[in-house]
Enzyme design. Sequence first.
Site, PDB file in Angstrom:
ATOM      1  N   GLY A  77       3.846  -1.391  -1.417  1.00 46.36           N
ATOM      2  CA  GLY A  77       4.961  -0.482  -1.364  1.00 46.36           C
ATOM      3  C   GLY A  77       4.923   0.168   0.139  1.00 46.36           C
ATOM      4  N   CYS A 119      -1.053  -3.684   8.099  1.00 45.51           N
ATOM      5  CA  CYS A 119      -1.833  -2.523   7.805  1.00 45.51           C
ATOM      6  C   CYS A 119      -3.319  -3.137   7.978  1.00 45.51           C
ATOM      7  CB  CYS A 119      -1.632  -1.955   6.379  1.00 45.51           C
ATOM      8  SG  CYS A 119      -0.235  -1.273   6.177  1.00 45.51           S
ATOM      9  N   TYR A 148      -5.068  -0.745   0.760  1.00 47.68           N
ATOM     10  CA  TYR A 148      -4.136  -2.169   0.805  1.00 47.68           C
ATOM     11  C   TYR A 148      -4.492  -2.681   2.049  1.00 47.68           C
ATOM     12  CZ  TYR A 148       0.521  -4.114   1.838  1.00 47.68           C
ATOM     13  OH  TYR A 148       1.281  -5.094   2.242  1.00 47.68           O
ATOM     14  N   LYS A 152      -6.148  -6.482   2.141  1.00 45.34           N
ATOM     15  CA  LYS A 152      -5.432  -7.880   2.782  1.00 45.34           C
ATOM     16  C   LYS A 152      -6.628  -8.457   3.858  1.00 45.34           C
ATOM     17  CE  LYS A 152      -1.092  -7.407   1.620  1.00 45.34           C
ATOM     18  NZ  LYS A 152      -0.706  -8.860   0.566  1.00 45.34           N
ATOM     19  N   LYS A 191      10.314   1.324   1.294  1.00 43.47           N
ATOM     20  CA  LYS A 191       9.959   1.604   2.884  1.00 43.47           C
ATOM     21  C   LYS A 191      10.893   2.285   3.491  1.00 43.47           C
ATOM     22  CE  LYS A 191       8.277  -2.863   2.613  1.00 43.47           C
ATOM     23  NZ  LYS A 191       9.729  -3.004   2.505  1.00 43.47           N
ATOM     24  N   ALA A 192      10.644   2.592   4.696  1.00 40.72           N
ATOM     25  CA  ALA A 192      11.473   3.611   5.549  1.00 40.72           C
ATOM     26  C   ALA A 192      12.940   3.167   5.648  1.00 40.72           C
ATOM     27  CB  ALA A 192      11.059   3.764   6.934  1.00 40.72           C
ATOM     28  N   ARG A 283       3.296   1.636  15.799  1.00 41.47           N
ATOM     29  CA  ARG A 283       2.971   0.256  15.404  1.00 41.47           C
ATOM     30  C   ARG A 283       4.017  -0.566  15.891  1.00 41.47           C
ATOM     31  NH1 ARG A 283       1.588  -0.461   9.606  1.00 41.47           N
ATOM     32  NH2 ARG A 283      -0.483  -0.017  10.201  1.00 41.47           N
TER      33      ARG A 283
HETATM   34  P1  NAD Z   1       7.534  -6.813  -3.621  1.00 42.05           P
HETATM   35  O1  NAD Z   1       6.725  -5.616  -4.412  1.00 42.05           O
HETATM   36  O2  NAD Z   1       9.000  -6.798  -3.693  1.00 42.05           O
HETATM   37  O3  NAD Z   1       6.965  -8.056  -4.332  1.00 42.05           O
HETATM   38  C1  NAD Z   1       5.715  -8.408  -4.803  1.00 42.05           C
HETATM   39  C2  NAD Z   1       5.836  -8.890  -6.213  1.00 42.05           C
HETATM   40  O4  NAD Z   1       4.556  -9.199  -6.711  1.00 42.05           O
HETATM   41  C3  NAD Z   1       6.506  -8.088  -7.141  1.00 42.05           C
HETATM   42  O5  NAD Z   1       7.650  -8.706  -7.745  1.00 42.05           O
HETATM   43  C4  NAD Z   1       5.444  -8.063  -8.082  1.00 42.05           C
HETATM   44  O6  NAD Z   1       5.991  -7.859  -9.736  1.00 42.05           O
HETATM   45  C5  NAD Z   1       4.549  -9.154  -7.993  1.00 42.05           C
HETATM   46  N1  NAD Z   1       3.265  -8.931  -8.702  1.00 42.05           N
HETATM   47  C6  NAD Z   1       2.485  -7.578  -8.561  1.00 42.05           C
HETATM   48  N2  NAD Z   1       1.466  -7.522  -9.293  1.00 42.05           N
HETATM   49  C7  NAD Z   1       1.493  -8.631  -9.934  1.00 42.05           C
HETATM   50  C8  NAD Z   1       0.566  -9.405 -10.920  1.00 42.05           C
HETATM   51  N3  NAD Z   1      -0.443  -8.799 -11.227  1.00 42.05           N
HETATM   52  N4  NAD Z   1       0.850 -10.482 -11.588  1.00 42.05           N
HETATM   53  C9  NAD Z   1       2.164 -11.301 -11.005  1.00 42.05           C
HETATM   54  N5  NAD Z   1       3.037 -10.629  -9.958  1.00 42.05           N
HETATM   55  C10 NAD Z   1       2.547  -9.270  -9.604  1.00 42.05           C
HETATM   56  O7  NAD Z   1       6.882  -6.925  -2.222  1.00 42.05           O
HETATM   57  P2  NAD Z   1       7.526  -7.935  -1.044  1.00 42.05           P
HETATM   58  O8  NAD Z   1       7.956  -6.725   0.038  1.00 42.05           O
HETATM   59  O9  NAD Z   1       8.398  -8.734  -1.484  1.00 42.05           O
HETATM   60  O10 NAD Z   1       6.076  -8.227  -0.418  1.00 42.05           O
HETATM   61  C11 NAD Z   1       5.636  -9.420  -0.625  1.00 42.05           C
HETATM   62  C12 NAD Z   1       4.194  -9.828   0.144  1.00 42.05           C
HETATM   63  O11 NAD Z   1       4.446  -9.515   1.567  1.00 42.05           O
HETATM   64  C13 NAD Z   1       3.282  -9.151  -0.509  1.00 42.05           C
HETATM   65  O12 NAD Z   1       1.965  -9.585  -0.445  1.00 42.05           O
HETATM   66  C14 NAD Z   1       3.016  -7.728   0.572  1.00 42.05           C
HETATM   67  O13 NAD Z   1       2.071  -7.232   0.593  1.00 42.05           O
HETATM   68  C15 NAD Z   1       3.235  -8.441   1.893  1.00 42.05           C
HETATM   69  N6  NAD Z   1       3.794  -7.755   2.879  1.00 42.05           N
HETATM   70  C16 NAD Z   1       5.253  -7.034   2.673  1.00 42.05           C
HETATM   71  C17 NAD Z   1       5.511  -6.233   3.912  1.00 42.05           C
HETATM   72  C18 NAD Z   1       7.063  -5.567   3.713  1.00 42.05           C
HETATM   73  O14 NAD Z   1       7.504  -5.021   4.451  1.00 42.05           O
HETATM   74  N7  NAD Z   1       7.840  -5.760   2.673  1.00 42.05           N
HETATM   75  C19 NAD Z   1       4.746  -5.855   4.772  1.00 42.05           C
HETATM   76  C20 NAD Z   1       3.584  -6.361   4.816  1.00 42.05           C
HETATM   77  C21 NAD Z   1       2.937  -7.232   3.958  1.00 42.05           C
HETATM   78  N1  GDD Z   2       8.881   5.187   2.844  1.00 39.89           N
HETATM   79  C1  GDD Z   2       9.463   6.227   3.568  1.00 39.89           C
HETATM   80  N2  GDD Z   2      10.544   6.975   3.043  1.00 39.89           N
HETATM   81  N3  GDD Z   2       8.908   6.370   4.862  1.00 39.89           N
HETATM   82  C2  GDD Z   2       9.630   7.427   5.442  1.00 39.89           C
HETATM   83  C3  GDD Z   2      10.697   8.319   5.132  1.00 39.89           C
HETATM   84  C4  GDD Z   2      11.054   7.847   3.565  1.00 39.89           C
HETATM   85  O1  GDD Z   2      11.948   8.774   3.105  1.00 39.89           O
HETATM   86  N4  GDD Z   2      11.016   9.203   6.004  1.00 39.89           N
HETATM   87  C5  GDD Z   2      10.180   8.839   7.245  1.00 39.89           C
HETATM   88  N5  GDD Z   2       9.544   7.843   6.680  1.00 39.89           N
HETATM   89  C6  GDD Z   2       8.385   7.344   7.729  1.00 39.89           C
HETATM   90  C7  GDD Z   2       7.082   7.493   7.272  1.00 39.89           C
HETATM   91  O2  GDD Z   2       6.478   8.659   7.269  1.00 39.89           O
HETATM   92  C8  GDD Z   2       6.532   6.292   8.105  1.00 39.89           C
HETATM   93  O3  GDD Z   2       5.897   7.169   9.236  1.00 39.89           O
HETATM   94  C9  GDD Z   2       7.630   5.421   8.768  1.00 39.89           C
HETATM   95  O4  GDD Z   2       8.879   6.169   8.029  1.00 39.89           O
HETATM   96  C10 GDD Z   2       7.429   3.979   7.955  1.00 39.89           C
HETATM   97  O5  GDD Z   2       7.219   4.135   6.582  1.00 39.89           O
HETATM   98  P1  GDD Z   2       6.939   2.883   5.509  1.00 39.89           P
HETATM   99  O6  GDD Z   2       8.289   2.177   5.895  1.00 39.89           O
HETATM  100  O7  GDD Z   2       6.892   3.350   4.172  1.00 39.89           O
HETATM  101  O8  GDD Z   2       5.640   2.257   5.646  1.00 39.89           O
HETATM  102  P2  GDD Z   2       4.682   1.721   6.997  1.00 39.89           P
HETATM  103  O9  GDD Z   2       5.705   1.302   8.311  1.00 39.89           O
HETATM  104  O10 GDD Z   2       3.889   3.116   7.559  1.00 39.89           O
HETATM  105  O11 GDD Z   2       4.085   0.796   6.466  1.00 39.89           O
HETATM  106  C11 GDD Z   2       4.566  -0.262   5.895  1.00 39.89           C
HETATM  107  O12 GDD Z   2       4.626  -1.635   6.450  1.00 39.89           O
HETATM  108  C12 GDD Z   2       3.287  -2.060   6.355  1.00 39.89           C
HETATM  109  C13 GDD Z   2       3.617  -3.515   7.414  1.00 39.89           C
HETATM  110  O13 GDD Z   2       3.980  -3.202   8.530  1.00 39.89           O
HETATM  111  C14 GDD Z   2       4.079  -0.425   4.418  1.00 39.89           C
HETATM  112  O14 GDD Z   2       5.298  -1.163   3.583  1.00 39.89           O
HETATM  113  C15 GDD Z   2       2.887  -1.243   4.170  1.00 39.89           C
HETATM  114  O15 GDD Z   2       2.938  -1.542   2.674  1.00 39.89           O
HETATM  115  C16 GDD Z   2       3.084  -2.589   5.034  1.00 39.89           C
HETATM  116  O16 GDD Z   2       2.203  -3.452   4.941  1.00 39.89           O
END
Ligand code: NAD
Ligand code: GDD
Length: 331
Positions: A77, A119, A148, A152, A191-192, A283
């Site tokens: 998340g 991350c 997290y 990874k 996410k943001a 970042r």
């Molecule tokens: P998401 O949460 O929408 O999708 C992840 C899916 O994994 C979910 O549908 C969830 O049900 C499934 N899952 C979790 N636990 C499980 C389990 N025990 N068995 C089967 N399924 C399970 O996330 P996303 O944004 O689609 O991310 C996909 C991948 O990309 C992830 O590995 C995440 O860590 C990576 N990633 C995403 C972002 C981003 O910004 N979205 C950034 C960096 C890395």
């Molecule tokens: N989520 C969220 N919600 N973030 C907010 C908000 C809000 O309402 N308002 C401001 N922010 C700011 C957070 O404080 C953070 O500094 C920035 O927006 C980005 O937040 P996120 O999008 O939640 O996460 P991230 O960029 O710190 O990390 C995400 O990206 C990684 C990959 O680049 C996460 O989703 C990680 O799980 C992911 O791996």
Amino acid sequence: MSAKRVLVTGAGGFIGHHLVTHLVRAGHWVRGADQKQPEYAASDADEFLTADLRDPANCLAATAGIDEVYHLAADMGGIGYITAERAAIARNNTLMNIGMLDAACASGVSRFLFSSSACVYPHHLQTSADVVPLREDDAWPAQPEEGYGLEKLFCEKMCQYYSSDRGLPTRVVRFHNVYGPLGTYDGGREKAPAAISRKVAGTPDGGEIEVWGDGEQTRSFMYVSDCVEGIYRIMRSDYELPLNLGTDEMVTVNELVDLVAAVAGKTVRRRHDRTKPQGVRGRNSDNSRLREVLGWEPKMTLAEGLRPTYAWIEKQVLATQDAPRPSLVPA
Ligand code: NAD
Ligand code: GDD
């Protein structure tokens, strides 16, 4: 390129759902696997296995008869979720990742792609908003995001070991913050870009929204169609080491809010809450190696990508205003 039998884990989630559609359109036979079906639209997968991938038996069932695995399933998340649930995230993802690597070997798959994250990068390189873009080699010596990011980074290494010791060809992709339609926008894992879009959609013109931190922290954001195209290109490449997949268009969170407000056609005031999770101060992705390997990089600007994203989130917000959806984060 000949059609493959492909597995996408996490096919019930945001990127996995879009990736399934992309692979089916490219002519492949696709099995999706996830513990849940996609929340907002039906999957295009030829077959969908609903199963908990922490159980090695389910990993074996998922990989049976499969040529290539895109392993995206993860407990994940935005920064609020990943800083609140470190034990669950590290445990769940480690179990899933090892089960999937073992099953891929046992089923004789020819390629295995692991979805890693920005991350993994060391905290001490991300303490300034005016951050130097992160290069792949910066990940070591390590100081990743607790829970997290550490998990990874560990699985990146496991991919390297399974490749060298067991002959499993692997690909490792470090996503930088991905956004777009059909992504989680409420419930605590958002996410943001999605969170800000939801808040703007839910406030009248001239209203106020809460922004975490002082809003001067920086990020780059990648539109989901660029993400799935990049994943596919990396899988097709011969490159086995970790690769960034993100944009290098760095913005402050305040600029993100202004862009969303402009797309919405609203004036919005920001109320900064400095007690909320903020993650790293700055970042950005260095895409030099991505360009070298693929001759390609994500191209959608944030201003362009926010249009379809905001339109989709606004529609969800208006549809659920009278019936709020339940929280997705465990109490
Ligand atoms: P998401 O949460 O929408 O999708 C992840 C899916 O994994 C979910 O549908 C969830 O049900 C499934 N899952 C979790 N636990 C499980 C389990 N025990 N068995 C089967 N399924 C399970 O996330 P996303 O944004 O689609 O991310 C996909 C991948 O990309 C992830 O590995 C995440 O860590 C990576 N990633 C995403 C972002 C981003 O910004 N979205 C950034 C960096 C890395
Ligand atoms: N989520 C969220 N919600 N973030 C907010 C908000 C809000 O309402 N308002 C401001 N922010 C700011 C957070 O404080 C953070 O500094 C920035 O927006 C980005 O937040 P996120 O999008 O939640 O996460 P991230 O960029 O710190 O990390 C995400 O990206 C990684 C990959 O680049 C996460 O989703 C990680 O799980 C992911 O791996």
